[in-house]
Motif scaffolding. Structure first.
Motif, PDB file in Angstrom:
ATOM      1  N   MET A   1       0.840  -1.184   0.000  1.00  0.00           N
ATOM      2  CA  MET A   1       0.000   0.000   0.000  1.00  0.00           C
ATOM      3  C   MET A   1       0.882   1.243   0.000  1.00  0.00           C
ATOM      4  O   MET A   1       1.897   1.281   0.670  1.00  0.00           O
ATOM      5  CB  MET A   1      -0.878   0.030   1.247  1.00  0.00           C
ATOM      6  CG  MET A   1      -2.022  -0.931   1.236  1.00  0.00           C
ATOM      7  SD  MET A   1      -3.104  -0.601   2.644  1.00  0.00           S
ATOM      8  CE  MET A   1      -3.705  -2.235   2.917  1.00  0.00           C
TER       9      MET A   1
ATOM     10  N   GLU B   1      -2.853   4.863   0.989  1.00  0.00           N
ATOM     11  CA  GLU B   1      -3.698   3.676   1.077  1.00  0.00           C
ATOM     12  C   GLU B   1      -3.813   3.155   2.511  1.00  0.00           C
ATOM     13  O   GLU B   1      -4.856   2.635   2.889  1.00  0.00           O
ATOM     14  CB  GLU B   1      -3.211   2.586   0.131  1.00  0.00           C
ATOM     15  CG  GLU B   1      -3.409   2.947  -1.342  1.00  0.00           C
ATOM     16  CD  GLU B   1      -4.857   3.303  -1.678  1.00  0.00           C
ATOM     17  OE1 GLU B   1      -5.771   2.560  -1.296  1.00  0.00           O
ATOM     18  OE2 GLU B   1      -5.054   4.354  -2.320  1.00  0.00           O
ATOM     19  N   TYR B   2      -2.750   3.274   3.309  1.00  0.00           N
ATOM     20  CA  TYR B   2      -2.843   2.864   4.709  1.00  0.00           C
ATOM     21  C   TYR B   2      -3.855   3.743   5.441  1.00  0.00           C
ATOM     22  O   TYR B   2      -4.676   3.246   6.211  1.00  0.00           O
ATOM     23  CB  TYR B   2      -1.493   2.944   5.419  1.00  0.00           C
ATOM     24  CG  TYR B   2      -0.544   1.842   5.046  1.00  0.00           C
ATOM     25  CD1 TYR B   2      -0.832   0.517   5.358  1.00  0.00           C
ATOM     26  CD2 TYR B   2       0.639   2.128   4.381  1.00  0.00           C
ATOM     27  CE1 TYR B   2       0.046  -0.504   5.016  1.00  0.00           C
ATOM     28  CE2 TYR B   2       1.523   1.118   4.037  1.00  0.00           C
ATOM     29  CZ  TYR B   2       1.214  -0.190   4.354  1.00  0.00           C
ATOM     30  OH  TYR B   2       2.085  -1.187   4.010  1.00  0.00           O
TER      31      TYR B   2
ATOM     32  N   ALA C   1     -12.890   8.951   4.613  1.00  0.00           N
ATOM     33  CA  ALA C   1     -11.779   8.832   3.667  1.00  0.00           C
ATOM     34  C   ALA C   1     -12.062   9.565   2.359  1.00  0.00           C
ATOM     35  O   ALA C   1     -11.190  10.267   1.838  1.00  0.00           O
ATOM     36  CB  ALA C   1     -11.470   7.361   3.397  1.00  0.00           C
ATOM     37  N   HIS C   2     -13.260   9.436   1.835  1.00  0.00           N
ATOM     38  CA  HIS C   2     -13.554  10.048   0.529  1.00  0.00           C
ATOM     39  C   HIS C   2     -13.585  11.572   0.588  1.00  0.00           C
ATOM     40  O   HIS C   2     -13.478  12.227  -0.439  1.00  0.00           O
ATOM     41  CB  HIS C   2     -14.862   9.496  -0.050  1.00  0.00           C
ATOM     42  CG  HIS C   2     -16.091   9.992   0.632  1.00  0.00           C
ATOM     43  ND1 HIS C   2     -16.579   9.423   1.795  1.00  0.00           N
ATOM     44  CD2 HIS C   2     -16.927  11.001   0.301  1.00  0.00           C
ATOM     45  CE1 HIS C   2     -17.676  10.081   2.156  1.00  0.00           C
ATOM     46  NE2 HIS C   2     -17.905  11.038   1.281  1.00  0.00           N
TER      47      HIS C   2
ATOM     48  N   GLU D   1     -11.464   3.771   6.653  1.00  0.00           N
ATOM     49  CA  GLU D   1     -12.606   2.952   6.247  1.00  0.00           C
ATOM     50  C   GLU D   1     -12.957   1.904   7.301  1.00  0.00           C
ATOM     51  O   GLU D   1     -14.118   1.560   7.469  1.00  0.00           O
ATOM     52  CB  GLU D   1     -12.334   2.299   4.896  1.00  0.00           C
ATOM     53  CG  GLU D   1     -12.354   3.305   3.762  1.00  0.00           C
ATOM     54  CD  GLU D   1     -11.920   2.735   2.424  1.00  0.00           C
ATOM     55  OE1 GLU D   1     -11.409   1.584   2.382  1.00  0.00           O
ATOM     56  OE2 GLU D   1     -12.070   3.449   1.425  1.00  0.00           O
ATOM     57  N   ARG D   2     -11.964   1.421   8.022  1.00  0.00           N
ATOM     58  CA  ARG D   2     -12.215   0.375   9.015  1.00  0.00           C
ATOM     59  C   ARG D   2     -12.427   0.910  10.420  1.00  0.00           C
ATOM     60  O   ARG D   2     -13.064   0.261  11.247  1.00  0.00           O
ATOM     61  CB  ARG D   2     -11.077  -0.639   9.003  1.00  0.00           C
ATOM     62  CG  ARG D   2     -11.233  -1.581   7.813  1.00  0.00           C
ATOM     63  CD  ARG D   2      -9.924  -2.164   7.350  1.00  0.00           C
ATOM     64  NE  ARG D   2     -10.079  -2.945   6.120  1.00  0.00           N
ATOM     65  CZ  ARG D   2     -10.190  -2.404   4.906  1.00  0.00           C
ATOM     66  NH1 ARG D   2     -10.193  -1.098   4.746  1.00  0.00           N
ATOM     67  NH2 ARG D   2     -10.316  -3.166   3.835  1.00  0.00           N
ATOM     68  N   GLN D   3     -11.883   2.067  10.695  1.00  0.00           N
ATOM     69  CA  GLN D   3     -12.014   2.694  12.010  1.00  0.00           C
ATOM     70  C   GLN D   3     -12.453   4.153  11.826  1.00  0.00           C
ATOM     71  O   GLN D   3     -11.699   5.090  12.080  1.00  0.00           O
ATOM     72  CB  GLN D   3     -10.674   2.663  12.761  1.00  0.00           C
ATOM     73  CG  GLN D   3     -10.118   1.284  12.998  1.00  0.00           C
ATOM     74  CD  GLN D   3     -10.945   0.497  13.990  1.00  0.00           C
ATOM     75  OE1 GLN D   3     -11.494   1.040  14.937  1.00  0.00           O
ATOM     76  NE2 GLN D   3     -11.047  -0.801  13.761  1.00  0.00           N
TER      77      GLN D   3
ATOM     78  N   ARG E   1      -6.318   5.452   4.102  1.00  0.00           N
ATOM     79  CA  ARG E   1      -7.643   5.112   3.585  1.00  0.00           C
ATOM     80  C   ARG E   1      -8.165   3.850   4.274  1.00  0.00           C
ATOM     81  O   ARG E   1      -9.295   3.801   4.733  1.00  0.00           O
ATOM     82  CB  ARG E   1      -7.618   4.891   2.071  1.00  0.00           C
ATOM     83  CG  ARG E   1      -8.970   4.401   1.520  1.00  0.00           C
ATOM     84  CD  ARG E   1      -8.922   4.109   0.036  1.00  0.00           C
ATOM     85  NE  ARG E   1      -8.537   5.273  -0.738  1.00  0.00           N
ATOM     86  CZ  ARG E   1      -9.347   6.302  -1.023  1.00  0.00           C
ATOM     87  NH1 ARG E   1     -10.577   6.293  -0.612  1.00  0.00           N
ATOM     88  NH2 ARG E   1      -8.901   7.315  -1.733  1.00  0.00           N
ATOM     89  N   TRP E   2      -7.315   2.844   4.345  1.00  0.00           N
ATOM     90  CA  TRP E   2      -7.692   1.576   4.970  1.00  0.00           C
ATOM     91  C   TRP E   2      -8.130   1.809   6.416  1.00  0.00           C
ATOM     92  O   TRP E   2      -9.159   1.303   6.853  1.00  0.00           O
ATOM     93  CB  TRP E   2      -6.506   0.613   4.891  1.00  0.00           C
ATOM     94  CG  TRP E   2      -6.797  -0.774   5.340  1.00  0.00           C
ATOM     95  CD1 TRP E   2      -7.265  -1.800   4.576  1.00  0.00           C
ATOM     96  CD2 TRP E   2      -6.610  -1.297   6.661  1.00  0.00           C
ATOM     97  NE1 TRP E   2      -7.390  -2.932   5.347  1.00  0.00           N
ATOM     98  CE2 TRP E   2      -6.992  -2.651   6.635  1.00  0.00           C
ATOM     99  CE3 TRP E   2      -6.155  -0.754   7.859  1.00  0.00           C
ATOM    100  CZ2 TRP E   2      -6.944  -3.468   7.756  1.00  0.00           C
ATOM    101  CZ3 TRP E   2      -6.103  -1.572   8.981  1.00  0.00           C
ATOM    102  CH2 TRP E   2      -6.492  -2.904   8.911  1.00  0.00           C
ATOM    103  N   GLU E   3      -7.338   2.591   7.159  1.00  0.00           N
ATOM    104  CA  GLU E   3      -7.668   2.880   8.562  1.00  0.00           C
ATOM    105  C   GLU E   3      -8.982   3.645   8.678  1.00  0.00           C
ATOM    106  O   GLU E   3      -9.823   3.319   9.510  1.00  0.00           O
ATOM    107  CB  GLU E   3      -6.542   3.679   9.229  1.00  0.00           C
ATOM    108  CG  GLU E   3      -5.313   2.887   9.517  1.00  0.00           C
ATOM    109  CD  GLU E   3      -5.490   1.870  10.637  1.00  0.00           C
ATOM    110  OE1 GLU E   3      -6.363   2.061  11.508  1.00  0.00           O
ATOM    111  OE2 GLU E   3      -4.753   0.876  10.636  1.00  0.00           O
TER     112      GLU E   3
END
Length: 75
Positions: A1, A5-6, A23-24, A12-14, A8-10
């Motif tokens: 990533m 991307e990290y 994120a968006h 989206e999940r938290q 974004r991942w965080e």
């Protein structure tokens, strides 16, 4: 990533619980700041962060920054 991307991942999940920090919405703002350092974009982001921080009791910490906050506040 890479390229956020990290983050974004965080996000989206938290999620942080406020639509401003989805994120968006947040990632395009951060990308713009990284590309050209746009001062109005930085000030707008800080205004939201400052409001959120004060809302959870961190106003004293922000105030301790003294005059340096003037650079980040919207005109």
């Amino acid at each position: 990533m890479c390229n956020g991307e990290y983050l974004r991942w965080e996000l989206e999940r938290q999620p942080l619980g406020d639509p401003r920090w989805d994120a968006h919405r947040l990632l395009p703002v951060l990308r713009r700041i990284l590309v050209d350092g746009d001062p109005p974009t930085q000030r707008a982001l800080f205004a939201g962060i400052g409001e959120a921080a004060r809302g959870v009791g961190h106003g004293e910490v922000l105030d301790s920054w003294g005059g340096d906050l003037g650079l980040l506040r919207p005109f």
